[in-house]
Scaffold this motif. Structure first.
Motif, short mmCIF file in Angstrom:
data_model
loop_
_atom_site.label_atom_id
_atom_site.label_comp_id
_atom_site.label_asym_id
_atom_site.label_seq_id
_atom_site.Cartn_x
_atom_site.Cartn_y
_atom_site.Cartn_z
N SER A 52 55.52 -18.15 9.11
CA SER A 52 56.88 -17.91 9.61
C SER A 52 57.76 -17.31 8.52
O SER A 52 58.63 -16.49 8.81
N ASP A 53 57.52 -17.66 7.24
CA ASP A 53 58.28 -17.06 6.15
C ASP A 53 57.88 -15.60 5.96
O ASP A 53 58.72 -14.73 5.71
N ILE A 54 56.59 -15.31 6.08
CA ILE A 54 56.09 -13.95 5.87
C ILE A 54 56.62 -13.01 6.94
O ILE A 54 57.07 -11.89 6.65
N TYR A 55 56.62 -13.44 8.19
CA TYR A 55 57.01 -12.57 9.29
C TYR A 55 58.46 -12.77 9.73
O TYR A 55 58.86 -12.28 10.79
N LYS A 56 59.27 -13.43 8.93
CA LYS A 56 60.67 -13.63 9.26
C LYS A 56 61.37 -12.27 9.28
O LYS A 56 61.18 -11.45 8.40
N GLY A 57 62.14 -12.02 10.31
CA GLY A 57 62.87 -10.77 10.41
C GLY A 57 62.16 -9.68 11.17
O GLY A 57 62.72 -8.62 11.43
N TYR A 58 60.91 -9.88 11.53
CA TYR A 58 60.17 -8.89 12.30
C TYR A 58 60.33 -9.19 13.80
O TYR A 58 60.29 -10.35 14.21
N ASP A 59 60.47 -8.16 14.56
CA ASP A 59 60.55 -8.31 16.02
C ASP A 59 59.29 -7.71 16.61
O ASP A 59 59.04 -6.50 16.47
N PHE A 60 58.50 -8.51 17.22
CA PHE A 60 57.24 -8.06 17.78
C PHE A 60 57.34 -7.69 19.26
O PHE A 60 56.36 -7.37 19.90
N GLY A 61 58.54 -7.75 19.82
CA GLY A 61 58.73 -7.36 21.21
C GLY A 61 58.11 -8.32 22.20
O GLY A 61 57.70 -7.94 23.29
N ILE A 62 58.03 -9.56 21.83
CA ILE A 62 57.42 -10.55 22.72
C ILE A 62 58.48 -11.15 23.61
O ILE A 62 59.54 -11.43 23.31
#
Length: 62
Positions: A52-62
């Protein structure tokens, strides 16, 4: 035989403990070990990143 060896070791230990130069050297060695242990612990103390820290700020369009 074992008892004699233990007595000899104890005798040498007592002589070393009575030697101020040995005690000074032992204290310096203990301090060096303490500083090495402290630096090794500080390197490992970093908290591992979670996904969750690594992918924080990414929007995957889910």
């Amino acid at each position: 035989m074992l008892q004699e060896r233990l007595e000899r070791i104890n005798e040498l230990r007592k002589k070393a403990m009575a030697n101020p130069e040995f005690m000074k050297s032992a204290q310096a060695h203990a301090e060096a070990l303490q500083s090495q242990q402290h630096t090794a612990q500080s390197k490992r103390s970093k908290k591992p990143k979670t996904l969750s820290d690594i992918y924080k700020g990414y929007d995957f369009g889910i």
